[in-house]
Write a protein that holds these residues in place. Sequence first.
Motif, PDB file in Angstrom:
ATOM      1  N   GLY A  97       0.810  -1.219   0.000  1.00  0.00           N
ATOM      2  CA  GLY A  97       0.000   0.000   0.000  1.00  0.00           C
ATOM      3  C   GLY A  97       0.834   1.254   0.000  1.00  0.00           C
ATOM      4  O   GLY A  97       0.359   2.326  -0.343  1.00  0.00           O
ATOM      5  N   SER A  98       2.115   1.124   0.382  1.00  0.00           N
ATOM      6  CA  SER A  98       2.919   2.337   0.478  1.00  0.00           C
ATOM      7  C   SER A  98       3.550   2.723  -0.857  1.00  0.00           C
ATOM      8  O   SER A  98       4.075   3.806  -0.993  1.00  0.00           O
ATOM      9  N   VAL A  99       3.485   1.828  -1.842  1.00  0.00           N
ATOM     10  CA  VAL A  99       4.107   2.133  -3.127  1.00  0.00           C
ATOM     11  C   VAL A  99       3.060   2.676  -4.085  1.00  0.00           C
ATOM     12  O   VAL A  99       2.037   2.040  -4.328  1.00  0.00           O
ATOM     13  N   GLU A 100       3.326   3.856  -4.636  1.00  0.00           N
ATOM     14  CA  GLU A 100       2.344   4.456  -5.533  1.00  0.00           C
ATOM     15  C   GLU A 100       2.902   4.544  -6.945  1.00  0.00           C
ATOM     16  O   GLU A 100       3.995   5.100  -7.162  1.00  0.00           O
ATOM     17  N   VAL A 101       2.124   4.001  -7.874  1.00  0.00           N
ATOM     18  CA  VAL A 101       2.523   4.082  -9.281  1.00  0.00           C
ATOM     19  C   VAL A 101       2.469   5.548  -9.721  1.00  0.00           C
ATOM     20  O   VAL A 101       1.515   6.253  -9.436  1.00  0.00           O
ATOM     21  N   GLY A 102       3.515   5.999 -10.368  1.00  0.00           N
ATOM     22  CA  GLY A 102       3.577   7.394 -10.821  1.00  0.00           C
ATOM     23  C   GLY A 102       4.404   8.246  -9.883  1.00  0.00           C
ATOM     24  O   GLY A 102       5.015   9.228 -10.308  1.00  0.00           O
ATOM     25  N   THR A 103       4.401   7.881  -8.590  1.00  0.00           N
ATOM     26  CA  THR A 103       5.146   8.661  -7.604  1.00  0.00           C
ATOM     27  C   THR A 103       6.424   7.947  -7.200  1.00  0.00           C
ATOM     28  O   THR A 103       7.498   8.544  -7.122  1.00  0.00           O
ATOM     29  N   ASP A 104       6.290   6.646  -6.908  1.00  0.00           N
ATOM     30  CA  ASP A 104       7.445   5.874  -6.442  1.00  0.00           C
ATOM     31  C   ASP A 104       8.048   5.033  -7.562  1.00  0.00           C
ATOM     32  O   ASP A 104       9.231   4.725  -7.553  1.00  0.00           O
ATOM     33  N   VAL A 105       7.201   4.641  -8.471  1.00  0.00           N
ATOM     34  CA  VAL A 105       7.642   3.736  -9.537  1.00  0.00           C
ATOM     35  C   VAL A 105       6.785   4.000 -10.771  1.00  0.00           C
ATOM     36  O   VAL A 105       5.611   4.367 -10.655  1.00  0.00           O
ATOM     37  N   ASP A 106       7.380   3.869 -11.947  1.00  0.00           N
ATOM     38  CA  ASP A 106       6.590   4.018 -13.172  1.00  0.00           C
ATOM     39  C   ASP A 106       7.244   3.236 -14.304  1.00  0.00           C
ATOM     40  O   ASP A 106       8.387   2.796 -14.177  1.00  0.00           O
ATOM     41  N   LEU A 107       6.501   3.117 -15.384  1.00  0.00           N
ATOM     42  CA  LEU A 107       6.993   2.307 -16.498  1.00  0.00           C
ATOM     43  C   LEU A 107       7.905   3.136 -17.395  1.00  0.00           C
ATOM     44  O   LEU A 107       7.590   4.262 -17.752  1.00  0.00           O
ATOM     45  N   ARG A 113      17.142  11.464  -6.702  1.00  0.00           N
ATOM     46  CA  ARG A 113      16.532  10.600  -5.682  1.00  0.00           C
ATOM     47  C   ARG A 113      15.106  10.187  -6.056  1.00  0.00           C
ATOM     48  O   ARG A 113      14.692   9.078  -5.778  1.00  0.00           O
ATOM     49  N   GLY A 114      14.366  11.091  -6.656  1.00  0.00           N
ATOM     50  CA  GLY A 114      12.937  10.849  -6.906  1.00  0.00           C
ATOM     51  C   GLY A 114      12.692  10.003  -8.146  1.00  0.00           C
ATOM     52  O   GLY A 114      13.602   9.418  -8.722  1.00  0.00           O
ATOM     53  N   ILE A 115      11.441   9.983  -8.532  1.00  0.00           N
ATOM     54  CA  ILE A 115      11.071   9.249  -9.746  1.00  0.00           C
ATOM     55  C   ILE A 115      11.629  10.017 -10.949  1.00  0.00           C
ATOM     56  O   ILE A 115      11.813  11.229 -10.882  1.00  0.00           O
ATOM     57  N   PHE A 116      11.919   9.327 -12.029  1.00  0.00           N
ATOM     58  CA  PHE A 116      12.473   9.984 -13.206  1.00  0.00           C
ATOM     59  C   PHE A 116      11.877   9.384 -14.471  1.00  0.00           C
ATOM     60  O   PHE A 116      11.294   8.301 -14.433  1.00  0.00           O
ATOM     61  N   VAL A 117      12.008  10.137 -15.535  1.00  0.00           N
ATOM     62  CA  VAL A 117      11.521   9.652 -16.825  1.00  0.00           C
ATOM     63  C   VAL A 117      12.742   9.239 -17.627  1.00  0.00           C
ATOM     64  O   VAL A 117      13.633  10.036 -17.869  1.00  0.00           O
ATOM     65  N   GLY A 118      12.825   7.995 -17.981  1.00  0.00           N
ATOM     66  CA  GLY A 118      13.968   7.511 -18.749  1.00  0.00           C
ATOM     67  C   GLY A 118      13.540   7.113 -20.141  1.00  0.00           C
ATOM     68  O   GLY A 118      12.439   6.607 -20.323  1.00  0.00           O
ATOM     69  N   ASP A 119      14.396   7.367 -21.092  1.00  0.00           N
ATOM     70  CA  ASP A 119      14.093   7.006 -22.479  1.00  0.00           C
ATOM     71  C   ASP A 119      14.850   5.737 -22.851  1.00  0.00           C
ATOM     72  O   ASP A 119      16.071   5.691 -22.740  1.00  0.00           O
ATOM     73  N   LEU A 120      14.123   4.739 -23.279  1.00  0.00           N
ATOM     74  CA  LEU A 120      14.773   3.523 -23.777  1.00  0.00           C
ATOM     75  C   LEU A 120      14.864   3.658 -25.281  1.00  0.00           C
ATOM     76  O   LEU A 120      13.851   3.840 -25.952  1.00  0.00           O
TER      77      LEU A 120
END
Length: 458
Positions: free
Chosen positions: A121-131, A211-218
Amino acid sequence: MEPRTKNILIGTVTVLLAAALIAGAVYFNRPRVVAVVDSESVLAGITTDNLMAHLKELEAIAEANGGNRKAGTAGHAASVDYVEQQLKKAGYTTERQQFSYDSSGRKLVSFEMVGPSANSGSVEVGTDVDLMGAFHPDEVTADVTAVDLNLEGDRQTTSGCEASDFEGFPRGNIALVQRGTCRFDVKMSLAAEAGARAVIVMNQGDAADRRGIFVGDLSEIATVPVLAATFDLGAELAAGGRVALTVDSPGAVVTENLIADLPGLGGRTVVVGAHLDGVGGGPGINDNGSGVAAVLETALQLAAVDAQPTLGVRFAFWSGEEDGLYGSTHYVQQLSEAERRAIEVYLNVDMVGSPNPVARVYAGTGSDHPVWEVMRDHLRAQGVTTSTANFDLSDHKPFMEARIRVSGLYTGADEPSPNGAPGDPCYHQACDNVTNIDPEMLGLMADALAHGVLSVAS
Ligand code: DTR
Ligand code: ZN
Ligand code: ZN
């Protein structure tokens, strides 16, 4: 433009507005009063302040809606509301043209830590982790294996950059690697070769902005799901954990183009367009708030002088561009052959405020309209060095394919400008905000657009 540059504004086109020919015509429900307008008075109304004010609004809209203005989301819907309300205030009647498409994009639908140590419940998609990327929809439940991490932040990590990092990696597990040293797709390929079912790239943690979430380009197709995670989530998972994640297709996107018309005397039109949707990873201010601001200000300033051009001018704010030019393609497809032939030119405006700009006018497209030279000459007269661009990477492509003549303006995306740095270092990223704009260049491009529109439409 503002007075600073206005004094060098030359090359004015005097536009004869043939209102006299349609005696008694009414527009905006009042008698036409302006018969002659020179482009200078329209251009004088297009100020960098006005342009930047639109961009600030669009950024605030993104901020209030999960950080983006992607087609099919609340951020895009609010952007349409904003532009529509501006047009209506200026006297335009607007039309919303709804359409839908199947997005080939992927989305992280769920991410959960499972098993005994789970802090669920503590992990939020978009905030802590994203695709970051995934080719197929997928469901993975597996243990996480850390790969050569450095949680102290005291050295550059080579985590996942070398095949030897994966020695002994349990096939079928999820690889946890750390951002840094090599490209994301290198880490992904080596992990996939070692049998990883998915890859989580945690942020580096060696600086405040890492430290935070980031947008990475594959740059490669993601053969397994690749996720970006905050440093903190990575550190938690590094202690040992099991994760269940689901990647799915977002499915049908329902969205709309926004259209407003400045009527002309006959049936022919100039269509001027910019995409109003952005990518999911940022507020989309240079890409493409900048083009939207230029088209919108042109519309507003033409209304402000009560212009009635000879050719009609249609202002279009496309959606679905970032997912595959869907809005402009839909628009061109629903036109009759006669309507297509009645388009004198389509002018596209996508990315015109790049912070390291190269002023480019579309030409050499195979479907050129001579207005490109008018815009180029106008920019040159302002002392701007120009070059031409022959791309089919934006909403003019469906027009070209329908044999409608096109031109447009562009100042650069992630490709290097002549000084070696990218035209827009924040292309498709979270940092594409109002600070990622060269306001003076944006003003010059908006002026060139208005000047081009007037020269064709008059
Ligand atoms: N496809 C555009 C950005 C883009 C890249 N190169 C060009 C050339 C001309 C116009 C636009 C572009 C986007 O991401 O929206
Ligand atoms: Zn764009
Ligand atoms: Zn884009």
